[in-house]
Every structure is written in structure tokens, then in C-alpha cells.
Design an enzyme around this catalytic site. Structure first.
Site, PDB file in Angstrom:
ATOM      1  N   ASP A  33      21.198  17.657  70.774  1.00  0.00           N
ATOM      2  CA  ASP A  33      20.209  18.102  69.802  1.00  0.00           C
ATOM      3  C   ASP A  33      18.857  18.071  70.499  1.00  0.00           C
ATOM      4  O   ASP A  33      18.377  17.002  70.887  1.00  0.00           O
ATOM      5  CB  ASP A  33      20.217  17.165  68.591  1.00  0.00           C
ATOM      6  CG  ASP A  33      19.231  17.571  67.507  1.00  0.00           C
ATOM      7  OD1 ASP A  33      18.342  18.402  67.775  1.00  0.00           O
ATOM      8  OD2 ASP A  33      19.339  17.053  66.386  1.00  0.00           O
ATOM      9  N   TYR A  70       7.472  29.395  60.086  1.00  0.00           N
ATOM     10  CA  TYR A  70       8.328  29.812  61.195  1.00  0.00           C
ATOM     11  C   TYR A  70       7.584  30.681  62.201  1.00  0.00           C
ATOM     12  O   TYR A  70       7.544  30.353  63.404  1.00  0.00           O
ATOM     13  CB  TYR A  70       9.571  30.521  60.670  1.00  0.00           C
ATOM     14  CG  TYR A  70      10.348  31.261  61.738  1.00  0.00           C
ATOM     15  CD1 TYR A  70      10.997  30.566  62.749  1.00  0.00           C
ATOM     16  CD2 TYR A  70      10.414  32.652  61.745  1.00  0.00           C
ATOM     17  CE1 TYR A  70      11.701  31.238  63.737  1.00  0.00           C
ATOM     18  CE2 TYR A  70      11.108  33.329  62.723  1.00  0.00           C
ATOM     19  CZ  TYR A  70      11.761  32.621  63.718  1.00  0.00           C
ATOM     20  OH  TYR A  70      12.448  33.291  64.695  1.00  0.00           O
TER      21      TYR A  70
END
Length: 249
Positions: free
Chosen positions: A59, A150
Site C-alpha cells: 500500500d 481529486y
């Protein structure tokens, strides 16, 4: 003359979409690719039929992940030539719906992780006079209604591209970026949109794409490998749209 690519490449978010296509494109050229992702099964699928791809489950937002990923290339393979910062998430919403549970993962994945990973990779990239390729988004240069955070993270990544290009140029390290437009990848599905909202998003994307279709991950991957190629040795600091003409509408 042997034209086999002997470079060592790290691609994050390599399990699906653009990351998978980029990992395969580099592998087809003969590179060894450390394919990074959170889930083992998509990485195994990405590597199927491509012996040059070496899955590495991590991750990118985890503590110490940057150093572990770089070590997976340098310790095992002896060098690092190309880093592709592709891992990203696109969740969000309009103002009035945003809280830290939405904002923080976007910042950690799309911005903090590339900073830490590039920082960890710099010593090896200086040794190889390597390349960093950041994967941004075309809407970061135009705006995305009701999904501001985003594209903001991706705009910041483009700013980092220019800053790093200047900072690392004396060491012979190039830093470039691609800005994909509407690409046929699972990222929109991962946003958790209902079928109706997903259809509306795709319609909006197509309406802002002069070529009138979604792009393919392989089309973005070709640009990534081209920018990372030794033949592009005089290109740094550039952000190249791969968006079917969306930026010029």
C-alpha cells in the site's frame, strides 16, 4: 545489435488500468518491472504471460512503503531506472459533502505517496540517470464539477513534476508527466457511483472529448514508455495530455 531493454522499472497501481498496461508495455520491451499494488490477485493477472513483471504487494500510503518499494528494485535487481507514480484514487463529491474521511485518502494516495516514493528513489535514480513519470489527469487542467479535490491533487502533482525536473536536472534525472483524459479503466467504478451517475459521468466525459470515444489504457502506456525512453533524453518538466483533444475544447 541487442536492443533488449535491461532497465529496472517500478510502476505503482499496476494491478489494473493504466498501471497494468504500462507494466506490460515496459515488460514487452524487455525491462524488469516491479509491479506494485495493494492486492495480490490483480498483480498476478497483470504479470500473466509477462515474465518480466515481478508483483510486489504494498500500500503506497503505508508507513515505510516508499523505502520498501525502492528496496524491492534496488536490493533485488541492483538498480532503478524508471519510477512511474501511477497509483491514484478518484473519490470525492461536491462542496458540502466533503469531510476528512474523503479528503485525507485522496491526499495520501495521489500526492503524499508520490512525494515520499520519489524521494526514496532519488539516490538510485541519480546513479542510473533515470526517469520519473507522474500520472496526472487532464481534468486537473480544466476542472471537474462536484469533484474538486481529486483534480486538485493531480494539479499539485503536475507542479511537483516541474519543480522536481528543475531540482534533479543537474544530476541527469528527468521528470515528466502524462495527463490522461477519459480512459476506459475501473477508476470510475471504484468511485462507488450508481449506474445512473456512472452513465452521466461517461456522457460528460465523451461530450468533452473531441475524438468522441474513451481512450484505452494501452494508449496511455505507449506515451509513458515513450517519455521514459532514452530517445526522449531531452524532455523534462513536460506534462503531456493524452485526452482525445479534451484540453483544447
Amino acid at each position: 545489435m541487442d536492443t533488449t531493454d535491461t532497465r529496472i522499472v517500478v510502476v505503482t497501481g499496476a494491478g489494473t488500468g493504466i498501471g497494468r498496461a504500462a507494466a506490460r508495455a515496459f515488460a514487452r520491451q524487455g525491462a524488469t518491472v516491479v509491479a506494485v499494488g495493494r492486492r495480490e490477485e490483480p498483480l498476478r493477472e497483470a504479470a500473466e504471460g509477462h515474465p518480466g513483471i515481478r508483483p510486489f504487494v504494498a500500500d503506497v500510503t503505508a508507513e515505510g512503503a516508499a523505502e520498501e518499494i525502492v528496496a524491492a528494485a534496488v536490493t533485488v535487481h541492483g538498480r532503478l531506472d524508471v519510477l512511474v507514480n501511477n497509483a491514484g484514487i478518484a473519490s470525492g463529491g461536491p462542496l458540502g459533502t466533503l469531510d476528512r474521511s474523503v479528503i485525507t485518502p485522496l491526499l495520501e494516495t495521489n500526492l503524499v505517496a508520490p512525494v515520499l516514493l520519489t524521494q526514496a528513489a532519488v539516490p538510485a535514480l541519480k546513479e542510473s540517470r533515470g526517469v520519473v513519470v507522474n500520472v496526472s489527469t487532464a481534468v486537473g487542467q480544466r476542472g471537474w464539477p462536484a469533484n474538486s479535490v481529486y483534480p486538485a491533487t493531480k494539479s499539485a502533482l503536475e507542479t511537483l513534476t516541474g519543480c522536481w525536473a528543475l531540482e534533479l536536472a543537474p544530476a541527469g534525472v528527468r521528470v515528466v508527466a502524462v495527463a490522461p483524459g477519459a480512459i476506459d479503466t475501473p477508476i470510475a467504478e471504484h468511485m462507488g457511483l450508481s449506474p445512473d451517475r456512472l452513465a452521466a459521468l461517461r456522457a460528460w466525459q465523451l461530450a468533452h472529448t473531441p475524438l468522441g470515444r474513451l481512450g484505452r489504457p494501452e494508449e496511455v502506456a505507449r506515451v509513458i514508455t515513450s517519455l521514459a525512453a532514452p530517445d526522449a533524453a531531452f524532455v523534462t518538466g513536460a506534462v503531456l495530455p493524452v485526452d482525445g483533444g479534451g484540453l483544447v475544447t
